[in-house]
Design a protein around this motif. Structure first.
Motif, PDB file in Angstrom:
ATOM      1  N   MET A  22       0.410  -1.450  -0.358  1.00 32.22           N
ATOM      2  CA  MET A  22       0.157  -0.325   0.059  1.00 32.22           C
ATOM      3  C   MET A  22       0.520   1.217  -0.174  1.00 32.22           C
ATOM      4  N   SER A  54      -2.657  -7.127  -1.549  1.00 34.14           N
ATOM      5  CA  SER A  54      -3.436  -7.208  -2.574  1.00 34.14           C
ATOM      6  C   SER A  54      -3.557  -5.335  -3.086  1.00 34.14           C
ATOM      7  N   SER A  55      -2.932  -4.251  -2.235  1.00 37.80           N
ATOM      8  CA  SER A  55      -2.719  -3.367  -2.768  1.00 37.80           C
ATOM      9  C   SER A  55      -2.418  -3.734  -4.235  1.00 37.80           C
ATOM     10  N   ILE A  57      -1.674  -6.085  -6.081  1.00 40.18           N
ATOM     11  CA  ILE A  57      -2.858  -6.982  -7.160  1.00 40.18           C
ATOM     12  C   ILE A  57      -3.700  -5.768  -7.313  1.00 40.18           C
ATOM     13  N   SER A  58      -4.061  -4.731  -6.898  1.00 41.68           N
ATOM     14  CA  SER A  58      -5.542  -3.561  -7.396  1.00 41.68           C
ATOM     15  C   SER A  58      -4.372  -2.713  -8.348  1.00 41.68           C
ATOM     16  N   ILE A  61      -4.775  -4.568 -11.473  1.00 41.23           N
ATOM     17  CA  ILE A  61      -6.560  -4.921 -12.400  1.00 41.23           C
ATOM     18  C   ILE A  61      -6.635  -3.348 -12.749  1.00 41.23           C
ATOM     19  N   GLU A  62      -6.486  -2.528 -11.930  1.00 32.51           N
ATOM     20  CA  GLU A  62      -6.492  -1.394 -12.590  1.00 32.51           C
ATOM     21  C   GLU A  62      -5.886  -0.638 -13.848  1.00 32.51           C
ATOM     22  N   GLN A  65      -7.473  -2.562 -16.266  1.00 34.83           N
ATOM     23  CA  GLN A  65      -9.067  -2.059 -16.846  1.00 34.83           C
ATOM     24  C   GLN A  65      -8.838  -1.063 -17.843  1.00 34.83           C
ATOM     25  N   ALA A  90      -6.326 -14.495  -5.455  1.00 37.13           N
ATOM     26  CA  ALA A  90      -6.878 -13.887  -5.867  1.00 37.13           C
ATOM     27  C   ALA A  90      -8.253 -14.074  -7.179  1.00 37.13           C
ATOM     28  N   LEU A  92      -7.182 -14.487 -10.320  1.00 39.18           N
ATOM     29  CA  LEU A  92      -7.056 -13.361 -11.238  1.00 39.18           C
ATOM     30  C   LEU A  92      -5.730 -14.231 -13.017  1.00 39.18           C
ATOM     31  N   ILE A  95      -7.992 -13.605 -15.966  1.00 39.47           N
ATOM     32  CA  ILE A  95      -8.201 -12.615 -15.966  1.00 39.47           C
ATOM     33  C   ILE A  95      -7.068 -11.573 -16.355  1.00 39.47           C
TER      34      ILE A  95
END
Lengths: 99, 144
Positions: A22, A54-55, A57-58, A61-62, A65, A90, A92, A95
């Protein structure tokens, strides 16, 4: 976290190094997002990322996308074992683009 | 077995509630788990669960606001029962609001709690005893 950006055949290659949590996600986004917004194909080399939470991984994802929205792509390259484990945790792996 | 490795342990440490403390939280956790006889994959997962829970304190109990407050993390392993306690003085946690993302919902956020629940056997929120406001307990049965 440290990083290095190189260009090859109109592809931006971002080598990330260290631990991505994070505390460094804004820095990671500041590096990656402008490349995507310039509609470049971006390869994220994750060979030297020893830890991602998880941060982090975010951010993946962002990035994915945003690239899809702008008609380009982000491909994850040379994913370290520890990062791959978190991507799979996760759910993913189907994806995100793993190259 | 290495004589310096043990299977019962109880250690705790305080950290300033800040995202910049997360690397110290991981270092502490790795150091504690280096003293016990667990496989490396499980140690890595436990470090992730602890760091995610600490991150949730920064993000949710303190809403990313700067503070001098400390959080306390206590790791105990007793006869195969691992208990990790988190104590903070932030906004009281409403257990009904704690949810992880749905498995097919691909979006940033909510992943930390999802990871914690995948790694640990149980996640319990309690009201903290003074001076603490929140007490989160993560438990896992360790099979050697």
């Amino acid at each position: 976290m440290s990083y290095k950006v190189t260009e090859e055949d109109n592809i931006s290659i971002v080598h990330l190094d260290g631990e991505i949590d994070m505390d460094v996600t804004e820095k990671a986004k500041e590096v990656i997002m402008p490349l995507i917004e310039a509609k470049k194909e971006v390869h994220l080399n994750l060979k030297d990322v020893q830890y991602m939470d998880s941060s982090g991984i975010s951010v993946l994802i962002e990035s994915h996308q945003k690239a899809t929205e702008l008609g380009t792509k982000v491909i994850l390259k040379d994913i370290s074992k520890s990062v791959l484990k978190v991507i799979m945790m996760a759910k993913l792996e189907q994806i995100l683009n793993l190259g | 077995m290495n004589s310096s490795v043990e299977n019962n342990i109880s250690e705790k440490k305080d950290f300033v509630v800040s995202s910049s403390s997360l690397k110290d939280v991981r270092s502490f956790s790795r150091e504690v788990f280096s003293k016990v006889n667990l496989n490396q994959d499980l140690k890595d997962e436990l470090v992730l669960a602890i760091a995610e829970a600490a991150q949730n304190i920064v993000k949710h109990a303190y809403q990313n606001q700067e503070t001098d407050d400390k959080m306390e993390i206590k790791i105990s392993l007793d006869n195969g029962e691992l208990e990790i306690g988190f104590f903070d003085k932030g906004r009281p946690v409403d257990n009904s609001n704690v949810r992880h993302r749905k498995i097919d919902d691909v979006k940033p956020g909510g992943l930390g709690t999802f990871f914690i629940k995948q790694i640990m056997d149980a996640v319990v929120f309690k009201e903290g005893e003074k001076p603490w406001i929140n007490h989160l307990i993560l438990t896992k049965k360790i099979n050697y």
